[in-house]
Each structure stands twice: as C-alpha cells, then as structure tokens.
Write an enzyme that holds these catalytic residues in place. Sequence first.
Site, PDB file in Angstrom:
ATOM      1  N   ILE A  42      -2.187  -6.617   5.146  1.00 40.87           N
ATOM      2  CA  ILE A  42      -2.769  -5.312   5.403  1.00 40.87           C
ATOM      3  C   ILE A  42      -2.141  -4.306   4.447  1.00 40.87           C
ATOM      4  CG2 ILE A  42      -3.257  -3.544   7.132  1.00 40.87           C
ATOM      5  CD1 ILE A  42      -4.375  -6.383   7.786  1.00 40.87           C
ATOM      6  N   GLU A  43      -2.974  -3.580   3.734  1.00 40.07           N
ATOM      7  CA  GLU A  43      -2.558  -2.535   2.811  1.00 40.07           C
ATOM      8  C   GLU A  43      -3.060  -1.207   3.378  1.00 40.07           C
ATOM      9  OE1 GLU A  43      -3.490  -1.262  -1.857  1.00 40.07           O
ATOM     10  OE2 GLU A  43      -4.260  -3.148  -1.046  1.00 40.07           O
ATOM     11  N   VAL A  44      -2.142  -0.289   3.640  1.00 41.02           N
ATOM     12  CA  VAL A  44      -2.536   1.046   4.092  1.00 41.02           C
ATOM     13  C   VAL A  44      -2.242   1.994   2.939  1.00 41.02           C
ATOM     14  CG1 VAL A  44      -2.098   2.897   5.745  1.00 41.02           C
ATOM     15  CG2 VAL A  44      -2.129   0.531   6.527  1.00 41.02           C
ATOM     16  N   SER A  52       0.179   2.703  -1.847  1.00 37.82           N
ATOM     17  CA  SER A  52      -0.028   1.723  -0.790  1.00 37.82           C
ATOM     18  C   SER A  52       1.266   1.202  -0.184  1.00 37.82           C
ATOM     19  CB  SER A  52      -0.794   0.514  -1.348  1.00 37.82           C
ATOM     20  OG  SER A  52      -2.048   0.896  -1.853  1.00 37.82           O
TER      21      SER A  52
END
Length: 123
Positions: free
Chosen positions: A117-119, A106
């Site tokens: 926001i975690e992608v 992440s």
Amino acid sequence: MISHIDHLVLTVTDIEAAQAFYARVLGMTPVTFAGGTRRALAFGSQKINLQTLGMERRNRAAIGSGDLCLIADWPLDQVAAHLADSGVEILEGPVEKSGATGPILSLYFTDPDGNLIEVSRPA
C-alpha cells in the site's frame, strides 16, 4: 475511451479482517453488496472489492499480490503518525515518485496479507 477506475479487487485470506484493517488504518467504509454475498471497502467515489482464493474463477488471483497507490487528504506526517499509532510499520518513505497527474510524495506499508500500500500526496 476510459475515464476512471470504478473498483479494483484484492485477494485476501480473511475478508472480515481485511475490512477491519482498512477501516481502522485508512478510514475506508466496509460495504456488503450482491445480495450480501460480496464485501468491499468504499472511499471517495471508488471501492476495493475483496475476495478469497477461488471466489472469482475468471482471474489469476494471488494473496498478497496487490500494489495500490492511494492519495491522502492528510499531510504525510499526519498519515505517518496515524500509521504508527495503528501499529503499522512504514517500509519506505516519504519518497518522491511519479503519480498519474505528476510528482507525488509516498509512504509504503503492507496490509495483513502482504499487499503493498502506497499512500501519497502531490509533491
């Protein structure tokens, strides 16, 4: 009993600015619904509805209290480069985390309202 998430809601200070940020940075599609009175961001088969404080009286919304984990199609190094090109500071990552279906890698950043926001990508 429950099969999936249909949508979630983020409380923001400026809906148009939020739509522009998520479209530019994450490629989401701005949408309008409810006869033009509501706005959202569509991606895949999900959406994020957007509201300002006071729009929805049934919840205890707060600006910047969101914390989302989104799964990317792109490799994380490509996501990181895109974030940098978009002027978005990565707060942490890539780091190993535990996702809904197993280990993930992440990157973390915030939107203009401070929502985390975690992608991620499967590890």
